[in-house]
Design an enzyme around this catalytic site. Structure first.
Site, PDB file in Angstrom:
ATOM      1  N   CYS A 110      28.905  13.789  24.896  1.00  0.00           N
ATOM      2  CA  CYS A 110      28.309  15.009  25.437  1.00  0.00           C
ATOM      3  C   CYS A 110      26.879  14.811  25.929  1.00  0.00           C
ATOM      4  O   CYS A 110      26.300  15.709  26.542  1.00  0.00           O
ATOM      5  CB  CYS A 110      28.342  16.110  24.391  1.00  0.00           C
ATOM      6  SG  CYS A 110      30.026  16.557  23.888  1.00  0.00           S
TER       7      CYS A 110
ATOM      8  N   CYS B 277      32.832  29.564  19.888  1.00  0.00           N
ATOM      9  CA  CYS B 277      33.150  28.310  20.580  1.00  0.00           C
ATOM     10  C   CYS B 277      32.711  28.364  22.039  1.00  0.00           C
ATOM     11  O   CYS B 277      32.874  29.390  22.707  1.00  0.00           O
ATOM     12  CB  CYS B 277      34.656  28.043  20.527  1.00  0.00           C
ATOM     13  SG  CYS B 277      35.367  28.110  18.870  1.00  0.00           S
ATOM     14  N   SER B 278      32.162  27.258  22.533  1.00  0.00           N
ATOM     15  CA  SER B 278      31.798  27.193  23.957  1.00  0.00           C
ATOM     16  C   SER B 278      33.054  27.018  24.790  1.00  0.00           C
ATOM     17  O   SER B 278      34.100  26.582  24.300  1.00  0.00           O
ATOM     18  CB  SER B 278      30.827  26.040  24.208  1.00  0.00           C
ATOM     19  OG  SER B 278      31.415  24.797  23.885  1.00  0.00           O
TER      20      SER B 278
ATOM     21  N   ILE C 214      35.216  25.898  28.530  1.00  0.00           N
ATOM     22  CA  ILE C 214      35.481  24.730  29.360  1.00  0.00           C
ATOM     23  C   ILE C 214      35.188  25.116  30.807  1.00  0.00           C
ATOM     24  O   ILE C 214      35.613  26.193  31.259  1.00  0.00           O
ATOM     25  CB  ILE C 214      36.950  24.273  29.230  1.00  0.00           C
ATOM     26  CG1 ILE C 214      37.293  24.010  27.767  1.00  0.00           C
ATOM     27  CG2 ILE C 214      37.211  23.042  30.081  1.00  0.00           C
ATOM     28  CD1 ILE C 214      36.503  22.921  27.109  1.00  0.00           C
TER      29      ILE C 214
ATOM     30  N   LYS D 241      27.518  28.370  25.500  1.00  0.00           N
ATOM     31  CA  LYS D 241      28.323  29.579  25.302  1.00  0.00           C
ATOM     32  C   LYS D 241      28.552  30.309  26.616  1.00  0.00           C
ATOM     33  O   LYS D 241      29.623  30.868  26.838  1.00  0.00           O
ATOM     34  CB  LYS D 241      27.638  30.518  24.312  1.00  0.00           C
ATOM     35  CG  LYS D 241      27.741  30.107  22.856  1.00  0.00           C
ATOM     36  CD  LYS D 241      29.180  30.182  22.316  1.00  0.00           C
ATOM     37  CE  LYS D 241      29.667  31.598  22.177  1.00  0.00           C
ATOM     38  NZ  LYS D 241      30.583  32.025  23.237  1.00  0.00           N
TER      39      LYS D 241
ATOM     40  N   HIS E 144      31.113  23.771  29.124  1.00  0.00           N
ATOM     41  CA  HIS E 144      30.596  22.425  28.897  1.00  0.00           C
ATOM     42  C   HIS E 144      31.296  21.376  29.760  1.00  0.00           C
ATOM     43  O   HIS E 144      32.155  20.638  29.282  1.00  0.00           O
ATOM     44  CB  HIS E 144      30.741  22.075  27.417  1.00  0.00           C
ATOM     45  CG  HIS E 144      30.201  20.733  27.033  1.00  0.00           C
ATOM     46  ND1 HIS E 144      29.160  20.122  27.698  1.00  0.00           N
ATOM     47  CD2 HIS E 144      30.581  19.872  26.038  1.00  0.00           C
ATOM     48  CE1 HIS E 144      28.912  18.951  27.129  1.00  0.00           C
ATOM     49  NE2 HIS E 144      29.769  18.783  26.137  1.00  0.00           N
TER      50      HIS E 144
END
Length: 397
Positions: free
Chosen positions: A85, A208-209, A211, A334, A338
């Site tokens: 990441c 959770c972040s 996609i 968020k 990502h």
């Protein structure tokens, strides 16, 4: 170990950022071209003025050809890097060292990722070769372990910690709602966050972040050259990358309330930048909020809160947009999702805007006379991470 500082030897003179989101009608080439040309335009240069390129991408292409083809480059070096990441930040780190060393006059760091149509995003990562003894836990499952561990160690009740995690999620969605580049641009009611379906352990959906797809780029020069090129560059003050040895996955004493790699990276970056009191000296921070408990723990690992007190600071509004130390004023992972190769440079883009007081009025923070910004990435599960920390600032010297 020797790690010499390049403080003020490299500087950002222009940045570009694409929209982040479900960009079904655009491929990685489109995003690369947009980010690169936007960064050049911001820097007031032509693409042909760039001497060398560093490309960060995890899975959207192999080799430097991933960038040279869409940009129609010929005869110039392009280095492709990957580091979980921290991939976009790794491109930035290497580009910084290149101009600081005097190897090139003008360089570009660019990060890109197409995640939504890759077929390997979310809970199912690309399989890596291993000996069959490794854990098959998902990312949410790994990071869900932070919640009960923090609650037990610091005596925080389940109800209090749920309020803390809800506050972090709502803060970042509030900020993202004011950012036209973000994937998710709506505030989310507290009740919706608090009662969302569980994903793993105590982690709920809004912990959770997401996609997403996106790209970001930075044009860089030597510090002295940057000051002559434009009146408001952003100088590199400290850069630190730490790769852990995986001991947290084997050590029964590891308690899931800290990321040792983050502590080490932050310590090194602060030493290079001359930062003694990060909470007082840093104007803003962009951190890797892959999950809300990650951001909570990072506040302590980065020295913004004393051990066991970050949860109180969150509830007190310390890290809000109008707080003492705004964290993720652009909305963070968020709100942006990502796209692995782009996230680190996306964070720097927010520093580029905020520290130069160029952010939109409804998101511009009160700098309170401070000149420094921090970006942070974390890749891998707790106890087995890579971590990156950068410090950038508006003043030379």
């Amino acid at each position: 170990m020797v790690a010499r500082s390049i403080r003020d030897s490299a500087a950002i003179v222009g940045m570009g950022l694409t929209q982040f989101g479900e960009l079904w009608g655009r491929d990685a080439n489109d995003l690369i071209v947009e980010a690169a040309l936007a960064a050049c335009a911001d820097a007031g240069i032509k693409l042909s003025d760039v001497d060398a390129f560093w490309l960060g991408t995890r899975a959207s292409g192999m080799s430097g050809l991933t960038l040279s083809r869409p940009l129609k480059l010929s005869g110039r070096p392009v280095t492709r890097v990957e580091n979980f990441c921290a991939t976009g930040s790794e491109a930035f780190r290497n580009a910084s060292y290149a101009v600081a060393a005097g190897a090139y006059d003008v360089v570009m760091a660019l990060g890109v990722e197409k995640m939504k149509d890759a077929g390997t995003s979310g809970l199912v990562p690309i399989p890596m070769p291993h000996d069959g003894t490794g854990s098959e836990m998902t990312g949410p499952a790994f990071f869900s372990l932070l919640v009960p561990a923090y609650a037990k160690k610091f005596g925080v009740s389940t109800e209090e910690l749920r309020e803390v995690l809800t506050t972090i999620a709502c803060k970042n969605h509030y900020n993202g709602a004011r950012n036209p580049k973000a994937q998710f641009r709506k505030e989310v009611p507290r009740e919706t966050v608090a009662r969302a379906p569980k994903v793993a352990g105590d982690l709920r959906l809004f912990d959770c972040s997401g996609i997403s797809d996106g790209a970001a780029a930075a044009v860089m020069m030597r510090g002295g050259d940057a000051a002559r090129h434009r009146p408001d560059p952003l100088y590199v003050k400290g850069l630190a990358l730490v790769a852990g040895d995986g001991s947290g996955q084997r050590d029964t004493g590891y308690d899931f309330t800290t990321f040792p790699e983050v502590v080490s990276a932050a310590k090194a970056a602060y030493e290079q930048a001359g930062v003694m009191n990060p909470r007082a000296e840093i104007a803003m921070a962009e951190v890797h909020d892959c999950f809300t408990p990650t951001e909570l723990v990072l506040m302590e690992d980065l020295g913004f809160s004393a051990r066991g007190t970050a949860w109180k600071d969150v509830l007190n509004g310390t890290f809000d947009l109008d707080g003492e130390l705004p964290v993720n004023p652009d909305g963070g992972l968020k709100s942006f999702g990502h796209p692995v190769g782009a996230s680190g440079l996306r964070m720097l883009y927010e520093c580029w805007l905020q520290l130069r007081a160029q952010a939109p009025a409804d998101r511009q923070i009160d700098l309170r006379g401070r000149k420094l910004g921090l970006t942070h990435n974390l890749g891998g599960p707790p106890g087995d991470c890579v971590s990156f920390v950068s410090i950038v600032g508006t003043e030379l010297g």
